[in-house]
Design an enzyme around this catalytic site. Structure first.
Site, mmCIF file in Angstrom:
data_model
loop_
_atom_site.group_PDB
_atom_site.id
_atom_site.type_symbol
_atom_site.label_atom_id
_atom_site.label_comp_id
_atom_site.label_asym_id
_atom_site.label_seq_id
_atom_site.Cartn_x
_atom_site.Cartn_y
_atom_site.Cartn_z
ATOM 1 N N CYS A 67 0.848 -1.239 0.053
ATOM 2 C CA CYS A 67 -0.012 0.110 0.121
ATOM 3 C C CYS A 67 0.751 1.092 -0.080
ATOM 4 O O CYS A 67 0.263 2.372 -0.330
ATOM 5 C CB CYS A 67 -1.018 -0.126 1.176
ATOM 6 S SG CYS A 67 -1.786 -1.581 1.494
ATOM 7 N N HIS B 108 -2.981 6.886 3.597
ATOM 8 C CA HIS B 108 -3.678 5.683 2.892
ATOM 9 C C HIS B 108 -5.111 5.182 3.592
ATOM 10 O O HIS B 108 -5.255 5.480 4.922
ATOM 11 C CB HIS B 108 -2.547 4.684 3.342
ATOM 12 C CG HIS B 108 -3.014 2.996 3.094
ATOM 13 N ND1 HIS B 108 -3.721 2.923 1.658
ATOM 14 C CD2 HIS B 108 -3.107 1.943 3.575
ATOM 15 C CE1 HIS B 108 -4.249 1.373 1.796
ATOM 16 N NE2 HIS B 108 -3.671 1.029 2.633
ATOM 17 N N ASN C 210 -10.298 -0.035 1.027
ATOM 18 C CA ASN C 210 -8.886 0.061 0.930
ATOM 19 C C ASN C 210 -8.573 -0.483 -0.469
ATOM 20 O O ASN C 210 -8.623 -1.668 -0.710
ATOM 21 C CB ASN C 210 -8.092 -0.840 2.132
ATOM 22 C CG ASN C 210 -6.646 -1.123 1.835
ATOM 23 O OD1 ASN C 210 -6.140 -0.601 1.007
ATOM 24 N ND2 ASN C 210 -6.094 -1.697 3.020
HETATM 25 N N1 ACO Z 1 -18.110 -8.911 10.350
HETATM 26 C C1 ACO Z 1 -18.154 -9.178 11.584
HETATM 27 N N2 ACO Z 1 -17.242 -9.727 12.630
HETATM 28 C C2 ACO Z 1 -16.165 -9.800 12.155
HETATM 29 C C3 ACO Z 1 -15.497 -9.261 10.879
HETATM 30 C C4 ACO Z 1 -16.742 -8.888 9.911
HETATM 31 N N3 ACO Z 1 -16.499 -8.471 8.649
HETATM 32 N N4 ACO Z 1 -14.283 -9.610 10.804
HETATM 33 C C5 ACO Z 1 -13.945 -10.021 11.755
HETATM 34 N N5 ACO Z 1 -15.086 -10.166 12.721
HETATM 35 C C6 ACO Z 1 -14.763 -10.519 14.075
HETATM 36 C C7 ACO Z 1 -13.669 -11.464 14.369
HETATM 37 O O1 ACO Z 1 -14.194 -12.859 13.932
HETATM 38 C C8 ACO Z 1 -13.453 -11.451 15.776
HETATM 39 O O2 ACO Z 1 -14.370 -12.164 16.235
HETATM 40 P P1 ACO Z 1 -13.974 -13.029 17.859
HETATM 41 O O3 ACO Z 1 -13.937 -12.040 18.803
HETATM 42 O O4 ACO Z 1 -15.345 -13.614 17.902
HETATM 43 O O5 ACO Z 1 -12.939 -13.928 17.310
HETATM 44 C C9 ACO Z 1 -13.847 -10.033 15.897
HETATM 45 O O6 ACO Z 1 -14.520 -9.595 14.836
HETATM 46 C C10 ACO Z 1 -12.457 -9.166 15.751
HETATM 47 O O7 ACO Z 1 -12.767 -8.375 16.579
HETATM 48 P P2 ACO Z 1 -11.426 -7.196 16.722
HETATM 49 O O8 ACO Z 1 -10.190 -8.053 16.299
HETATM 50 O O9 ACO Z 1 -11.733 -6.515 17.772
HETATM 51 O O10 ACO Z 1 -11.848 -6.370 15.329
HETATM 52 P P3 ACO Z 1 -11.023 -5.048 15.298
HETATM 53 O O11 ACO Z 1 -11.462 -4.031 15.858
HETATM 54 O O12 ACO Z 1 -9.457 -5.248 15.731
HETATM 55 O O13 ACO Z 1 -11.260 -4.627 13.714
HETATM 56 C C11 ACO Z 1 -10.270 -4.868 11.585
HETATM 57 C C12 ACO Z 1 -10.682 -5.738 12.789
HETATM 58 C C13 ACO Z 1 -11.102 -3.860 10.921
HETATM 59 C C14 ACO Z 1 -9.631 -5.773 10.633
HETATM 60 C C15 ACO Z 1 -9.115 -3.922 12.160
HETATM 61 O O14 ACO Z 1 -8.309 -4.630 12.962
HETATM 62 C C16 ACO Z 1 -8.110 -3.299 11.162
HETATM 63 O O15 ACO Z 1 -8.675 -2.593 10.470
HETATM 64 N N6 ACO Z 1 -6.951 -3.878 11.061
HETATM 65 C C17 ACO Z 1 -5.979 -3.146 9.958
HETATM 66 C C18 ACO Z 1 -6.160 -3.911 8.621
HETATM 67 C C19 ACO Z 1 -5.392 -3.032 7.499
HETATM 68 O O16 ACO Z 1 -5.460 -2.070 7.591
HETATM 69 N N7 ACO Z 1 -5.055 -3.856 6.525
HETATM 70 C C20 ACO Z 1 -4.529 -3.501 5.481
HETATM 71 C C21 ACO Z 1 -3.276 -2.902 5.527
HETATM 72 S S1 ACO Z 1 -1.991 -3.127 4.483
HETATM 73 C C22 ACO Z 1 -2.872 -3.089 2.843
HETATM 74 O O17 ACO Z 1 -3.603 -2.174 2.804
HETATM 75 C C23 ACO Z 1 -2.650 -4.164 1.815
#
Ligand code: ACO
Length: 312
Positions: free
Chosen positions: A117, A240, A270
């Site tokens: 990214c 980003h 993203n």
């Molecule tokens: N819908 C519903 N529930 C979900 C979803 C979804 N789409 N995705 C995950 N969950 C659940 C998981 O299964 C987990 O459940 P559990 O607690 O029962 O195991 C829970 O939600 C996860 O909760 P958190 O980890 O607290 O979620 P968080 O608030 O951290 O949000 C997210 C998750 C959005 C992925 C966040 O961590 C994030 O944005 N991280 C960075 C991701 C990123 O930027 N990636 C790309 C960067 S590099 C590039 O662009 C290639």
């Protein structure tokens, strides 16, 4: 000691997004998720999905918009850098396909780079350094992705986050000291594989989130230090577009008001290397940009992170 920073003139910017819109309600039909969860955790409402287009088609369309915005003489372009992790094929490079589609049949150095990214910010620094040699007249730097090719639509942890699109910028060398561009780009090998793509994107969301906030904060401070500017000198920060909460955390930790961050992730999700240039193009569409200073800041798999300050 301050590094030698190149002088570049920002000429134009363009973008392309595919027509097909995939809403959060559409995602609810694919995986166990909800509009409410996606919006509160990420800020994303919808994203675009390519149907007929290839990555080079979308990049070409973004380049054409950049060229047409200022009626640019494309025969001046002799450097073409394409940042992507979803190129058309291994070789020829996607940049070569774009070059052919643009009809650039004169001598052009064109190639792809992969810095996930952060790819577009890396590409801008590479192009700026090459332009500073005065061996090139103009560079076309593009970020473009069809992430829908590498998204596993059964994995709710990732599939709701990503979208397709492209953004392009034309730059020229400059002698004017006010056109000095400032860059900070870095990477470190993430041996834990927090964000990898073998066939599909696999991600430890929490680890990426924590890395992202620290890396963006560092990149903002580093490039401001390098330039001797303060955040008050910057008209707009173009980050980003991964997650609104990441940007809010960065705003809080750096003390930069959210109103200074340009966001469009609610519309596109993203789009990896495309996200920053796509947003720059929308800044060109919606603002009087002449004389403005923008700060770009990105992070991505690798891990990579970087920033730039540009004078428009
Ligand atoms: N819908 C519903 N529930 C979900 C979803 C979804 N789409 N995705 C995950 N969950 C659940 C998981 O299964 C987990 O459940 P559990 O607690 O029962 O195991 C829970 O939600 C996860 O909760 P958190 O980890 O607290 O979620 P968080 O608030 O951290 O949000 C997210 C998750 C959005 C992925 C966040 O961590 C994030 O944005 N991280 C960075 C991701 C990123 O930027 N990636 C790309 C960067 S590099 C590039 O662009 C290639």
């Amino acid at each position: 000691m301050k590094r030698n920073q190149p002088k570049i003139k920002i000429i134009s910017s363009g973008k392309y997004v595919p027509e097909t819109i995939v809403t959060n309600e559409d995602m609810e039909k694919l995986v166990e998720t909800s509009h409410e969860w996606i919006v509160t955790r990420t800020g994303i409402h919808r994203r675009r999905k390519a149907s007929q287009e290839t990555t080079s088609d979308m990049a070409y369309m973004a380049a054409v918009e950049a060229i047409n915005r200022v009626n640019y003489d494309k025969s001046k372009i002799d450097l073409l850098i394409m940042a992507t992790i979803t190129g058309d094929q291994m070789t020829p490079s996607t940049a070569n396909f774009i070059q052919a589609k643009l009809g650039l049949d004169h001598e052009v150095m064109s190639f792809d780079i992969n810095a996930a990214c952060t790819g577009f910010v890396y590409g801008l620094e590479i192009a700026s350094a090459l332009l500073a040699t005065n061996r090139f007249r103009a560079a076309l730097v593009i970020g473009g992705e069809i992430l829908s090719k590498i998204v596993d639509y059964t994995d709710r942890n990732t599939c709701v986050l990503f979208g397709d699109g492209a953004g392009a910028m034309i730059i020229e060398p400059s002698d004017d000291p006010k056109d000095t561009a400032y860059f900070f780009n870095a990477a470190r090998g993430d041996t834990n594989g927090s964000l990898t793509v073998k066939r599909f994107i696999e991600m430890d969301g929490k680890k990426v989130y924590q890395f992202a906030v620290g890396a963006m904060e560092e990149a903002i401070h580093k490039v401001l230090d390098e330039s001797g500017l303060s955040i008050d000198d910057i008209d707009m920060v173009i980050p980003h577009q991964a997650n609104e909460r990441i940007i809010q955390s960065v705003a809080k930790s750096t003390g930069i008001p959210m109103s200074k961050f340009m966001l469009n992730l609610s519309e596109y999700g993203n789009t990896s290397a495309a996200s920053i240039p796509l947003t720059i193009s929308e800044y060109f569409d919606s603002h009087e940009v002449k004389g403005k200073k923008i700060l770009l800041v990105g992070f991505g798999g690798g891990f990579t992170w970087g920033s730039a300050i540009l004078q428009l």
